[in-house]
Enzyme design. Structure first.
Site, short mmCIF file in Angstrom:
data_model
loop_
_atom_site.label_atom_id
_atom_site.label_comp_id
_atom_site.label_asym_id
_atom_site.label_seq_id
_atom_site.Cartn_x
_atom_site.Cartn_y
_atom_site.Cartn_z
N SER A 39 0.84 -1.19 0.00
CA SER A 39 0.00 0.00 0.00
C SER A 39 0.88 1.24 0.00
CB SER A 39 -0.91 0.02 1.24
OG SER A 39 -1.59 1.25 1.36
N TYR B 169 -2.25 -0.62 10.20
CA TYR B 169 -2.32 -0.95 8.77
C TYR B 169 -1.05 -0.45 8.07
CZ TYR B 169 -3.96 -0.91 3.92
OH TYR B 169 -4.08 -1.11 2.56
N ALA C 210 1.86 0.16 9.38
CA ALA C 210 3.02 -0.60 9.85
C ALA C 210 3.08 -1.97 9.18
CB ALA C 210 2.95 -0.76 11.37
N SER C 211 1.93 -2.61 9.00
CA SER C 211 1.90 -3.94 8.37
C SER C 211 2.34 -3.86 6.92
CB SER C 211 0.50 -4.55 8.48
OG SER C 211 -0.44 -3.85 7.69
N LYS C 212 1.92 -2.82 6.22
CA LYS C 212 2.29 -2.68 4.81
C LYS C 212 3.75 -2.26 4.66
CE LYS C 212 -1.72 -3.78 3.09
NZ LYS C 212 -1.90 -5.00 2.27
#
Length: 251
Positions: free
Chosen positions: A124, A137, A139-141
């Site tokens: 993203s 979100y 951080a995960s991407k």
């Protein structure tokens, strides 16, 4: 197949190859998710067993080879971090977005190496642009981007890896009044661009194209980006996309 709160699916439809696998996860029991060390061990064991058995079964029993892997797992939970009541509420975002992709890649990698295949990763723009109210979100991407950049270096030229960083795409995740004035690309248009990019062997793809102007803005004017983000995070947003009361949303 239901795996401990996840709906997991292997998608065999592809415009570039009949042997392309896409991973999807949908939230099932996430709002009531309670973390504990014992449940986490069971959870991780079930995920590893599912991915290993699924990929090995399809490649050996049906004598198929895995040519391409498309990692398209994604959910989001919006809201500012200071309002998070317990960490277990946001753990599923990292579990799905990051670990779901890592597991599928780990078990598909031996087959991809044999086929000299490709990996497409749907990350993203939020992985490198710090949009407020989507902190986990983001951080995960960001973890995805770093993981596959490093994996590409480790594998050399054996496997092609294309990291896709979509911006505003017309999906359920971006529904709401807030983003209506923002130019958004259709999911179909984005999908076609991804297929073409992967076939070309591109390292990165950002869609829609106007999102790319944020790159030099973040690099050369970080103070301006920070001011804008601070202002944005203080808005009282009434939107199905960004709302402090919203639950997990699927990409």
């Amino acid at each position: 197949m239901y795996v401990n709160g996840f709906v997991s699916q292997v998608d065999e439809h592809s415009t570039s190859s009949p042997n392309t696998y896409s991973t999807h996860f949908l939230p099932s029991t996430f709002p009531n998710f309670q973390a504990s060390s014992f449940r986490e061990k069971i959870h991780n064991f079930q995920r590893r067993r599912f991915w290993k058995s699924s990929i090995n079964h399809r490649s050996s029993f049906w004598h198929w080879r895995v040519d391409h892997l498309v990692n398209n797992a994604g959910i989001a939970r919006d809201g500012v971090f200071k309002n998070v009541e317990q960490i277990s509420d946001i753990v599923p975002v990292m579990d799905v977005n990051f670990w779901g992709t890592v597991y599928s890649t780990h078990f598909a990698l031996p087959h991809l190496l044999k086929a000299k295949g490709k990996i497409v990763v749907i990350a993203s723009t939020c992985g490198w642009y710090p949009l407020p109210r989507l902190i986990i979100y983001n951080a995960s991407k960001a973890a995805l981007i770093s993981f596959f950049d490093t994996l590409r270096a480790e594998l050399g030229w054996d496997i092609g890896i294309t990291i896709v960083t979509p911006g505003v795409i017309k999906t359920k995740l971006t529904q709401g009044d807030l983003l209506q004035p923002v130019p958004a690309e259709s999911a179909e248009g984005c999908a076609k661009a991804i297929v073409k990019s992967a076939c070309r062997g591109d390292m990165y793809l950002t869609e829609p194209s106007w999102i790319r102007v944020l790159v030099p803005l973040k690099v050369f004017c970080p103070e301006l980006v920070d001011i804008g983000n601070r202002w944005f995070s203080r808005l009282k947003i009434k939107s199905s996309f960004l709302s402090s009361q919203s639950q997990l949303k699927v990409e």
